[in-house]
Design an enzyme around this catalytic site. Structure first.
Site, mmCIF file in Angstrom:
data_model
loop_
_atom_site.group_PDB
_atom_site.id
_atom_site.type_symbol
_atom_site.label_atom_id
_atom_site.label_comp_id
_atom_site.label_asym_id
_atom_site.label_seq_id
_atom_site.Cartn_x
_atom_site.Cartn_y
_atom_site.Cartn_z
ATOM 1 N N CYS A 1 43.869 3.617 22.146
ATOM 2 C CA CYS A 1 43.458 4.960 21.730
ATOM 3 C C CYS A 1 44.305 5.548 20.443
ATOM 4 O O CYS A 1 43.844 6.603 19.984
ATOM 5 C CB CYS A 1 44.025 5.768 22.991
ATOM 6 N N GLU B 1 35.103 6.528 17.361
ATOM 7 C CA GLU B 1 36.108 5.607 17.510
ATOM 8 C C GLU B 1 35.411 4.241 18.012
ATOM 9 O O GLU B 1 34.471 4.230 18.671
ATOM 10 C CB GLU B 1 36.734 6.230 19.115
ATOM 11 N N ILE B 2 35.922 3.377 17.259
ATOM 12 C CA ILE B 2 35.344 2.044 17.126
ATOM 13 C C ILE B 2 35.889 0.966 18.308
ATOM 14 O O ILE B 2 35.273 0.354 19.077
ATOM 15 C CB ILE B 2 35.505 1.357 16.005
ATOM 16 N N PHE B 3 37.159 1.251 18.591
ATOM 17 C CA PHE B 3 37.897 0.342 19.485
ATOM 18 C C PHE B 3 37.802 -0.961 19.430
ATOM 19 O O PHE B 3 37.419 -1.892 20.380
ATOM 20 C CB PHE B 3 37.417 0.771 21.081
#
Lengths: 488, 486
Positions: free
Chosen positions: B311, B408-410
């Site tokens: 995160c 957000e790619i994560f």
């Protein structure tokens, strides 16, 4: 209204504005049922404008952000000074708008407002973070930053006091505000707008948008640029607000909601004290308190005497014109509340409670209800379960402490509780066992700025007053700085 | 001559890295309620996979509403006035948490191996970092247990007023799949420290270490019902928790999208208290006066750690114009020549993404980067024929309007952008609904402390990244969360 400084418009950026829609709404005097005046009716576009102003006032580099914390405190002290100066005006407006007895508005509501402002003025330059002994070679500290733009939706039972309970800690911590006062009682909140300007708060720090819940209120709770919302009102609406906060932008939420507060009188209590406290505890403010002592549990042995003395008190309670110095009880706030209370009184009669006195409205015209006492009340009756918010005192009997703890806690509410006893062990044990945000021992409604206030369970989320309110108006930032070597 | 400092303040000692266990047996696959193992009420089970080879590890009992109800009942009973847990001394609660830390230390190898297999996590990372954090967090919270202080309050009038900081009650805790054991501990440790009881739902992708903890919790001596663990899926077991009328608080770590649903459910049901740890698109700001090698290294680890599935991933790197080209060059060097493979094997530097859904989402975002005009410097696609592996990918010349700069790619995808002035980069860094973490690299004290104030993030790092410890509060500004952990 020939009152100086009272403007009936929307307050944004220290200026008074008409509503975007051009609409106005009326506010009434519940004692005379006459319209007092018309107010500009705020809706979503007005809330949007207010939020823009509040956001701009919160920008990095803006006057409010650059101001020393001590100066924020001084402004709050000055505001308290102006409330003191205009105390009679404000108490008069509050009485006209709510129907509460003038002397109570003057000595209790206004007193609470002034003291709360001064209390938080003192906190302003003491909002401290911590230094933290973290592992390895870092310097770590926290900052307790203002959250940003705070929405505040306030109720009609203590309009000015509930506003100050939000405004004071919010401003103390450096936030900016968009306020929607209850549509039934906007006058004192609007008056305070002019005092805010007179004191010298920068434009945009405090904004006030009068209007209705489903329009202006909803615009606040769903707004994507409001960082936090504080609401005082019914549990039903509190849930909608938390839901709206979640659906929009996860704004932080504090809620002060309803209560069905137990008042436990043990056989060894000082009986006169208990009777008086229980009486004021339920009848104060026409029964329109979230803290109302609306379930009185009396230990079997003293039950008949307690009921007898409570009925005497209730019968003596003077109901009338709130501007009359002798009046203890004014009208209910509006027809809707009035009807609801009478309906619950009927249910008490129907479900078998014993009506000891009162039980009906006072005249054919007006919103006045006779102080009502029910005895032989059992836990399954509606008057024992639902929040009445009127001058109705249900008195029930109990045998043992274990039993009364179980019954007292047997509700989704959990705002306050009171215990009357001289036994130290019992008092402290009950203080632990009762599921309430506040437990009063041998007193009632002892509420002061220093002591945190709020609900367990569905009576609310979070705390107002005391140091604890600061946590609801600050956002914690952890700063971790690497050093080239570990220093102790 | 020996430097005085070096003996009294040794560098942190990490334990020697053993080999992962071969033939790890999964003993605990049932629902944990009242210190006992239960089958699911429905009889259903679900499968748990190894993301490195897509093979099934085992089956686990699938909890749903009925199982959550049972667990909540047990937790409520354990929380009743007069129960063993409620009457236990606070110091004893602390002792139990320390005992649990001891047991985690004893079974460190089992837990690390299990976490690596279930979560696709590098074994070395799981053993040294994840397990290290778990043990420390348990001991940290163990120490707080008998220091939960209320206050005496000088109230007006003739009153004696004090506050009590009471446990909230039954706490529902929904755990993610990226740091399954660490997030489990981050939730149960403070909750138990304060005297609450818990109902935990681990992520369906990674339930195994949570279930193993059930056995340790029983062994440590926590009374029955204090900790209950119900594996299952979000829309069923998770929703049952967030809607439950008898759960007093819900704590969730996961996506912002689901976080909103949880807070909504809390409002609709019983106004349970809510804390959320959600997503981020954290800015990492590098000034020309920074130590460039340090900055490159921290920026690299700050993004690529655990396959980018953090995160706090530093997924927007703003580099001051004068050093931009050199920074990009060194970052590419650092990201190339990575060894991908079985996370249990030594020498492997990157494991698989957690599952097919994440894998596809990351590849889709990489494609958008190419399409929207970012410069692909290395990587840019999948790796290997089995398992959810993606090559470490670096994009330069990224602009703020690209999807890879906003969403957000994560995953292991690093975005490097350019900036000119301080005011510009502050504005751009804060221009997001997220606000979890941020970092600034500079030697200038004025700049450092100014950014510490200006960045809208729950944690600001100066000349480092990902520095977290049990003592530091952690949480999000804006839509990265509500409330703080640790």
């Amino acid at each position: 209204l020939p009152i100086p400084l009272l403007s009936l418009q929307i307050f944004i950026n220290n200026e008074w504005h008409e509503s975007t829609s051009g609409k106005k709404f009326p506010t009434y005097n519940p004692s005379t049922l006459e319209k007092i005046c018309d107010i500009e009716e705020g809706d979503k576009p007005d809330v949007d404008n207010a939020v823009e102003a509040a956001k701009a006032a919160f920008q990095r580099g803006a006057p409010w952000r650059q101001m020393d914390a001590l100066s924020r405190g001084r402004l709050l002290h000055k505001l308290a000074d102006l409330l003191e100066r205009d105390r009679v005006i404000l108490a008069t407006l509050e009485t006209m708008d709510t129907g509460k007895p003038f002397l109570q508005a003057y000595f209790i509501d206004l007193e609470g407002c002034i003291k709360t402002l001064r209390y938080y003025a003192g906190w302003a330059d003491k909002i401290q973070g911590r230094t933290i002994p973290v592992d390895e070679n870092f310097v770590c500290f926290t900052r307790h930053e203002p959250m940003g733009v705070c929405g505040a939706i306030t109720p009609w039972n203590f309009p000015l006091l509930m506003l100050v309970w939000k405004m004071a800690p919010a401003l103390c911590c450096g936030n900016t505000l968009v306020i929607k006062p209850a549509e039934q009682t906007p006058l004192t909140s609007l008056y305070i707008g002019s005092l805010i300007k007179e004191v010298g708060f920068p434009p945009g720090v405090v904004n006030i948008v009068p209007g209705y819940g489903p329009t202006a209120g909803a615009a606040i709770s769903t707004h994507h640029s409001i960082d936090k919302i504080a609401f005082t009102g019914s549990t039903k609406v509190g849930k909608l607000i938390k839901e709206a906060a979640s659906k929009s932008n996860l704004k932080r939420v504090t809620l002060e909601l309803g209560g069905k507060n137990p008042c436990i009188v043990c056989a060894d209590a000082d009986l006169d004290l208990a009777v008086e406290c229980a009486h004021q505890g339920v009848f104060f403010n026409q029964g329109q308190c979230c803290t109302a002592a609306s379930r009185v549990f009396v230990e079997e042995q003293i039950y008949p005497e307690f009921v007898k003395r409570s009925v005497e008190y209730a019968k003596k309670r003077l109901v009338g014109d709130p501007f009359d110095a002798r009046t203890e009880q004014g009208p209910q706030i509006d027809q809707k509340q009035f009807d609801k209370i009478l309906e619950l009184i009927e249910s008490g009669k129907k479900e078998g409670a014993k009506l000891e006195c009162g039980g009906l409205a006072i005249e054919d015209r007006g919103l006045f209800i006779k102080p009502t006492v029910f005895s032989e009340v059992t836990d399954n009756m509606r008057i024992a379960k639902e929040e009445i918010f009127g001058p109705v005192q249900p008195i029930m009997k109990f045998k043992s402490i274990e039993e009364v703890i179980r019954r007292a806690n047997s509700t989704e509410y959990g705002l306050t509780a009171a215990v009357f006893t001289k036994n130290l062990d019992r008092a402290l044990m009950l203080a632990s066992a009762l599921q309430s945000g506040t437990v009063w021992i041998n007193c009632y409604n002892a509420l002061y700025a220093q002591a945190p206030f709020g609900g367990f369970k569905m009576s609310g989320n979070g705390r107002e007053l005391g140091e604890y309110a600061l946590a609801e108006y600050t956002e914690v930032k952890t700063v971790t700085i690497k050093l080239s070597q570990k220093s102790p | 001559m020996k430097k005085q400092g070096s003996d009294s303040n040794p560098a942190p000692v990490l334990p020697a890295l053993p080999e992962p266990l071969k033939d790890l047996k999964i003993k605990y696959t049932k629902i944990f309620i009242n210190n006992e193992w239960h089958d699911s009420v429905s009889g259903k089970k679900f499968e748990v996979f190894n993301p490195a080879n897509e093979e099934k590890i085992c089956e686990v009992e699938e909890g749903d509403k009925a199982d959550v109800d049972k667990a909540v009942k047990a937790a409520r009973k354990a929380f009743e006035l007069g129960s063993p847990w409620r009457t236990m001394d606070a110091s004893e609660r602390g002792r139990l948490l320390n005992k649990l830390a001891d047991l985690v230390e004893r079974d460190r190898l089992i837990l690390a191996t299990m976490e690596a297999i279930d979560g696709g996590k590098l074994f070395s990372t799981a053993y040294l970092m994840d397990l290290g954090a778990c043990i420390k967090t348990l001991r940290y919270c163990g120490g707080w247990a008998d220091k939960i202080h209320g206050r005496t309050v000088p109230m007006d009038g003739n009153f004696f007023t004090f506050t009590r900081h009471e446990p909230i009650g039954v706490c529902g805790q929904i755990i993610p799949w990226n740091f399954p054991l660490v997030m489990f501990i981050w939730k149960i440790a403070p909750a138990l420290c304060c005297g609450n009881t818990v109902v935990v739902k681990p992520a369906e992708q990674t339930p195994l270490t949570a279930l193993y903890m059930g056995s340790l919790i029983k062994e440590a001596g926590f009374p029955p019902g204090v900790v209950n663990i119900v594996p299952g899926f979000g829309p069923t077991a998770g929703a049952a928790i967030s809607h439950h009328m008898d759960v007093d608080k819900v704590a969730f770590t996961g996506s912002t999208e689901v976080g909103k649903l949880i807070k909504e459910a809390a409002g609709k049901s019983n106004l349970k208290r809510v804390t959320l740890e959600l997503g981020g698109k954290s800015p990492n700001i590098i000034f020309a006066d920074a130590d460039l090698d340090t900055a490159v290294e921290f920026a690299h680890i700050g993004l690529f750690y655990h396959q980018g599935q953090c995160c706090i991933a530093g997924s927007r790197i703003f580099v001051e114009e004068p050093i931009y080209d050199e920074f990009v060059r060194r970052s590419i060097e650092r990201a190339k020549n990575y060894t991908l493979g079985n996370p249990l094997l030594p020498g492997v530097q990157q494991g698989p993404q957690i599952d097919k859904e994440q894998f596809q989402k990351i590849l889709e975002l990489i494609e958008s980067g190419k399409k929207e005009g970012a410069k692909l410097e290395c990587g840019g696609g999948p790796w290997g024929d089995k398992g959810y592996f993606i090559q470490p990918t670096v994009f330069s010349n990224v602009t703020d309007d690209m999807r890879i700069a906003k969403e957000e790619i994560f995953g292991p995808v690093q975005q490097i952008m350019k900036f000119k002035t301080i005011d510009e980069v502050i504005k751009r860094a804060n221009n997001t609904t997220y606000g979890l973490a941020a970092a600034v690299f500079t030697k200038d004290i004025d700049k450092a402390l100014m950014f510490a104030a200006a960045l809208q993030a729950g944690t600001v790092w100066v000349n480092c990244y990902s520095a977290m410890s049990a003592q530091c509060p952690f949480g999000g500004f804006k839509m990265s969360g509500n409330g703080r952990e640790m």
